[in-house]
Design an enzyme around this catalytic site. Structure first.
Site, short mmCIF file in Angstrom:
data_model
loop_
_atom_site.label_atom_id
_atom_site.label_comp_id
_atom_site.label_asym_id
_atom_site.label_seq_id
_atom_site.Cartn_x
_atom_site.Cartn_y
_atom_site.Cartn_z
CB CYS A 115 -0.98 1.43 7.77
SG CYS A 115 -0.55 0.68 6.21
CB THR A 145 -2.83 9.47 -18.63
OG1 THR A 145 -3.78 10.25 -19.36
CG2 THR A 145 -1.59 9.24 -19.48
CB ALA A 173 6.01 -1.80 -8.08
CG HIS A 174 6.06 0.25 -2.21
ND1 HIS A 174 6.39 0.22 -0.87
CD2 HIS A 174 4.71 0.32 -2.26
CE1 HIS A 174 5.27 0.27 -0.15
NE2 HIS A 174 4.24 0.32 -0.98
#
Ligand SMILES: *Cc1c(COP(=O)(O)O)cnc(C)c1O
Length: 390
Positions: free
Chosen positions: A331, A243, A206-207
């Site tokens: 990275c 979760t 998403a980012h």
């Protein structure tokens, strides 16, 4: 130092979270904090939000909701796909070869190498041309019954090149080999229709499209065997225990809808700015070249190499002048080694040390590009002079 407005030109590293996305997220910290696995009302409310997000994302990809697995980001999606599919194919039919390209993101390549080191697989490379692009005929020559998995990046994070994913998928499909693509950079700019792409698995995070960090998804075609890499509870159809992060998942669905709403217009706007940038750089700077494909590249992505320039020094000077850019993949910051990707496309170390990636996005204006073009030639020259003295 004179204070000046910062100019962010590193949208391939990450993007700011859209205000509307933040607004959509907040209620799911509180008051709607339920665990979607709970039976009670609070849990059911959370589950409804989770399933609505899944439907929205599935719809954006032309997929079924059951084919969407939520993860913690692009890296985890790549890990789940590469490790999970390779292990499943070995278990199912004894296949042990993994085919990737030399220009994959480390989330794919390091996972493949771990499968080789620890699990007894063999990693082989589909070559790329001088633009970093795969020729499907090369894959056709390499793929065989022992191939467990093929993984090819959709659009390259470092050089922006787009791969012919549909053609690659067709070859894999004919041979009954699962095909994964890392589409993390592609989401904000390219078609993601999984039926026309024909992929088995596709990663997103998403980012990279104005959503929050720490959340992503893997599209996995129905009926595909996969070994879950995170084990525990039965969440995500038993394929990814833990979760679910409801606030971030809701935010990702909202961010994807918003980015798709405006995709064509924004891509066109960025393409114009990008082309102006590329033309300006190549005109004004000697011993400079464009890296990656001249036309089949992400509309927001410009990448260059400068001979005898230390990329990290270049980035520091640009930062000082107010511009946030990158040498390639985020990275690799702080790594003085010449870029592996630039070497894979045939650049000598003298060139591969001097990579510069400039990636545009919603906040980028024509004025930003013109100012950047004013500053860059002097900065490159300065870095060359320093190189010569030392
Ligand atoms: C950013 C990126 C990733 C990693 O995604 P995260 O969500 O940061 O883990 C993987 N692949 C590509 C091509 C990327 O650009």
């Amino acid at each position: 130092m004179v204070w000046q407005e910062r100019v962010y030109l590193d949208y391939a590293a990450t993007t700011p979270v859209d205000e509307r996305v933040i607004k959509a997220i907040l209620p799911y910290f509180s008051p709607n904090f339920g665990n979607p696995s709970s039976v009670h009302f609070e849990g059911q409310q959370a589950e409804a939000a989770l399933e609505e997000a899944r439907e929205r994302i599935a719809q954006a990809l032309g997929a079924k909701p059951r084919e969407i697995i939520f993860t913690s980001g692009g890296t985890e999606s790549d890990n789940l796909a590469v490790r999970g599919l390779a292990l499943a194919e070995r278990k199912r039919r004894g296949a042990t070869r993994i085919l990737i390209t030399p220009v994959e993101h480390h989330a794919v390549s390091a996972t493949a190498h771990q499968l080789e080191d620890v699990y007894g697989f063999k990693v082989e490379y589909i070559p790329v041309d001088s633009h970093g692009q795969v020729d499907p005929d090369d894959l056709r020559a390499l793929i065989n019954a022992d191939t467990a998995l093929v993984s090819v990046i959709y659009a390259n994070n470092e050089i922006g090149t787009i791969n012919p994913i549909a053609e690659i998928a067709k070859i894999c499909c004919e041979k009954n080999v699962p095909f994964h693509t890392d589409a993390v950079q592609a989401v904000a700019h390219l078609s993601l229709d999984v039926e026309s792409l024909g992929v088995t698995a596709l990663s997103l995070g998403a980012h990279k499209f104005y959503g929050p960090k720490g959340v992503g998804a893997l599209y996995l075609r129905r009926g595909t065997s996969i070994v879950p890499t995170q084990t525990g509870g039965a969440q995500e159809n038993g394929l990814r225990a833990g979760t679910e992060n409801i606030p971030l998942i809701v935010g990702m669905a909202e961010a994807l809808s918003l980015v798709l709403e405006d995709l064509d217009r924004e891509s066109e706007r960025l393409r114009t700015l990008r082309d102006r940038l590329i033309e300006g750089v190549l005109e004004s700077i000697p011993r400079a070249r464009l890296t990656g494909h001249p036309t089949q590249r992400l509309p927001n992505h410009a990448s260059f190499a400068f001979e005898h320039v230390d990329a990290n020094l270049l980035l520091m000077h640009l930062d000082h002048e107010g511009f946030a850019c990158s040498s390639g993949s985020a990275c690799k910051t702080g790594n003085p080694e010449p870029s592996e990707v630039l070497q894979a496309i045939g650049l000598t170390p003298q060139w591969a040390m001097g990579g510069l990636r400039v990636t545009l996005g919603r906040g980028t204006s024509q004025d930003h590009i013109e100012r950047f073009l004013e500053v860059l030639p002097q900065v490159v020259e300065k870095c060359r002079v320093i190189n010569r003295v030392s």
